[in-house]
Design an enzyme around this catalytic site. Structure first.
Site, PDB file in Angstrom:
ATOM      1  N   CYS A 384       0.834  -1.203   0.000  1.00 11.77           N
ATOM      2  CA  CYS A 384       0.000   0.000   0.000  1.00 11.77           C
ATOM      3  C   CYS A 384       0.876   1.263   0.000  1.00 11.77           C
ATOM      4  O   CYS A 384       1.484   1.556  -1.018  1.00 11.77           O
ATOM      5  CB  CYS A 384      -0.993  -0.053   1.153  1.00 11.77           C
ATOM      6  SG  CYS A 384      -2.494   0.863   0.746  1.00 11.77           S
ATOM      7  N   HIS A 510      -3.586  -5.181   0.363  1.00 14.59           N
ATOM      8  CA  HIS A 510      -3.016  -5.706   1.618  1.00 14.59           C
ATOM      9  C   HIS A 510      -3.064  -7.229   1.635  1.00 14.59           C
ATOM     10  O   HIS A 510      -4.036  -7.807   2.140  1.00 14.59           O
ATOM     11  CB  HIS A 510      -3.810  -5.174   2.805  1.00 14.59           C
ATOM     12  CG  HIS A 510      -3.630  -3.719   3.052  1.00 14.59           C
ATOM     13  ND1 HIS A 510      -2.748  -3.215   3.980  1.00 14.59           N
ATOM     14  CD2 HIS A 510      -4.210  -2.648   2.461  1.00 14.59           C
ATOM     15  CE1 HIS A 510      -2.804  -1.895   3.963  1.00 14.59           C
ATOM     16  NE2 HIS A 510      -3.678  -1.523   3.056  1.00 14.59           N
ATOM     17  N   GLU A 512      -1.538  -9.188   3.512  1.00 15.72           N
ATOM     18  CA  GLU A 512      -1.423  -9.713   4.883  1.00 15.72           C
ATOM     19  C   GLU A 512      -2.773 -10.076   5.493  1.00 15.72           C
ATOM     20  O   GLU A 512      -2.859 -10.968   6.337  1.00 15.72           O
ATOM     21  CB  GLU A 512      -0.670  -8.721   5.778  1.00 15.72           C
ATOM     22  CG  GLU A 512      -1.381  -7.424   6.159  1.00 15.72           C
ATOM     23  CD  GLU A 512      -1.265  -6.301   5.123  1.00 15.72           C
ATOM     24  OE1 GLU A 512      -0.975  -6.601   3.951  1.00 15.72           O
ATOM     25  OE2 GLU A 512      -1.482  -5.132   5.499  1.00 15.72           O
TER      26      GLU A 512
END
Ligand code: GLN
Length: 538
Positions: A384, A510, A512
């Site tokens: 990001c 993202h 994650e």
């Protein structure tokens, strides 16, 4: 599996930060591993509508769901443990409860009645608790109530639990109270009094804990369990020890050993079975027996607080286990990075991740870090804001546009290589207005992304307002930074890579958030692989 959904409430006593989220997730894991469809919900007693506007120093990372809800980081634990996506319904705040009640009042739906905490606010809490149960998707809903019993702001939630116990009837609910049994080293003893008091506080609101989960640094003796059971009005087998663990991923097994799942299922009159934790234990084995190790620099401005980058740290654990590699994450504060110390701070690393973030603080350090890893061919993953920093660095140092910037940092920049989408230009409200949730991304053949995902079309979660400025795309591509992923509907650039480097990738989304124990994220797996390769070459 069950005819009507069962509800488990997890309250906290004595102290905050005891890990209600981990206990809830571990219990859910044990229930799921016995065939029950379990989900977890977090009720947060603060007035913010959601944690999207909260600074990470206040409340840690903001976790984003597929449906674009900005939520509490505990939802990340739920997904990582269960591998089942959560949604807006899994996180409710007092702000949201009040907002819907006030909206109803404005629409005249209360027909002239005085609107009050009881019954209107408590009814809305009860409705929100039952949304997941009524969906038909779950046998068991675990509702974690944020805060500590005795807090003024938790009272309506505890009252809603008290009422629900009556509404739903016996054997349909279960209250787990998570408490602390402190060890007084001067006395050489574990102390039960704080737990007794917090159970009493809960009882003052009419709620009797069915199960005590006791956080402790030392084992609870049999006689201490008996004492707690007697004073707190629970069965002895319902006094569960929760001793400090070296990893949160040990907690399901610890709870299994203590019989938490059995006591819960017994209370709910549901069948208990031996949970199938084979895959979970395989992950643990790999996590605990690494064959090699790498050191990754995590460059961000909230690095002093672990919770700020929770999902990234957990994704490294999943990817490390997958590769049988111990991933040492070195937090590096971007504000204190400069050309003069960059070699010293980054020179020894096997990979660098530049973290997401907002605002100007620390960004020059992030840009310096990208330049260093790009020029030294160190594996790089930008997430990001980290991807945006890679774009700005390339513009400044390779395209020779020294003023290049994001309009987030400088809205008058001569070269806005990161800019605002037209649809964002008129937006003034900060809450819930970013590009949020799941978006499609089409991958270019012959890219790291394509080989990592082994697919042409992927979906990933977003949380940002600013974007790669497509007016500059051909300039970047001609100079060597390629856009290798884009959103098919809007053409927005989602991934950039530098193919002449060994492993350099920045993603606007993202990854994650989607890494779980069962499905470690392919991008993190590949990043660790690249770091390992680099380490061996060094
Ligand atoms: N601040 C940047 C944006 O809003 C990046 C956000 C992020 O890293 N999550 O576009």
């Amino acid at each position: 599996m069950t005819t009507n959904p069962k509800y488990i409430f997890v309250t906290g006593g004595v102290s905050s930060s005891l890990g209600k989220g981990i206990i809830a997730a571990s219990l859910a894991k044990l229930l799921q591993a016995q065939g029950y469809r379990a989900t977890i919900q977090k009720l947060d007693p603060y007035i913010n509508i959601d944690p999207g506007t909260l600074n990470p120093y206040e409340h840690g990372e903001c976790y984003v769901t597929d449906d674009g809800a900005e939520t509490d980081l505990d939802l990340g634990h739920y997904e990582r443990f269960l591998n089942v996506p959560t949604s807006q319904a899994n996180n409710v705040t007092t702000g949201r409860i009040y907002q819907s009640v006030i909206d109803q009042e404005r629409r005249g739906e209360f027909l002239g009645k005085t609107v009050q905490v009881i019954p209107h606010i408590t009814d809305e809490i009860k409705r929100r608790i039952q949304i997941l149960g009524n969906s038909g998707d779950y046998d068991i809903v675990i509702t974690e109530i944020g805060g500590t019993v005795g807090d003024i702001e938790s009272l309506p939630y505890i009252e809603a639990v008290r009422q629900l116990e009556w509404d739903l009837g016996e054997h349909n609910t279960c209250v787990i109270h998570l408490t602390l049994v402190p060890y007084l080293s001067a006395a050489g003893e574990l102390k039960t009094k704080p737990t007794q008091h917090s159970v009493k506080t809960l009882m003052e609101s009419g709620v009797q804990a069915d199960i005590l989960v006791c956080r402790t640094e030392h084992k609870l003796s049999d006689s201490l369990k008996t004492k707690l059971a007697r004073f707190c009005n629970v069965k002895k087998e319902a006094v569960i020890e929760s001793i400090d663990a070296s990893t949160i991923y040990d907690v399901p097994n610890l709870m299994l050993k203590e019989g938490l799942d059995k006591v819960v299922l017994n209370q709910l009159q549901l069948k208990s079975d031996v949970p199938d934790l084979e895959q979970w234990n395989e992950f643990l084995k790999r996590h605990k027996n690494p064959k090699s190790e790498v050191t990754i620099g995590l460059i961000g401005k909230y690095v002093e607080l672990q919770d700020s980058y929770k999902s990234i740290l957990e994704a490294f654990i999943h990817a490390g286990a997958e590769n049988e590699v111990k991933v040492n994450v070195e937090p590096i504060h971007s504000e204190y990075l400069s050309e003069s110390n960059i070699e010293f701070k980054l020179g020894h690393l096997d990979g660098v991740l530049v973290a997401p973030g907002f605002g100007e603080r620390g960004i020059e350090g992030k840009i310096a870090a990208v330049q260093f890893v790009r020029e030294n061919n160190i594996p790089f993953l930008g997430i990001c804001l980290g991807m945006q920093m890679a774009v700005i660095e390339y513009a400044r140092n390779v395209l020779k546009l020294p003023e290049a910037n994001s309009v987030e940092m400088d809205d008058k920049t001569a070269d806005p290589v990161i800019s605002l989408m037209a649809s964002q230009k008129g937006v003034t409200n900060k809450g819930g207005t970013m590009r949020l949730g799941t978006w499609d991304c089409k991958l270019e053949q012959e890219s790291i992304a394509h080989s990592v995902y082994n697919s042409e079309l992927i979906t990933e979660r977003h949380r940002h307002r600013f974007e790669f400025n497509n007016d500059y795309k051909s300039l970047f591509e001609a100079a060597g930074m390629k856009a290798t992923g884009f959103n098919p509907e809007t053409g927005l650039v989602e991934i950039v890579e530098i193919p002449t480097n060994d492993w350099f990738i920045g993603v606007q989304y993202h990854p994650e958030y989607k890494s779980t124990v069962k499905n470690p994220h392919p991008l993190f797996i590949a990043f660790i692989e690249a770091a390992l390769k680099y380490n061996k070459k060094k």
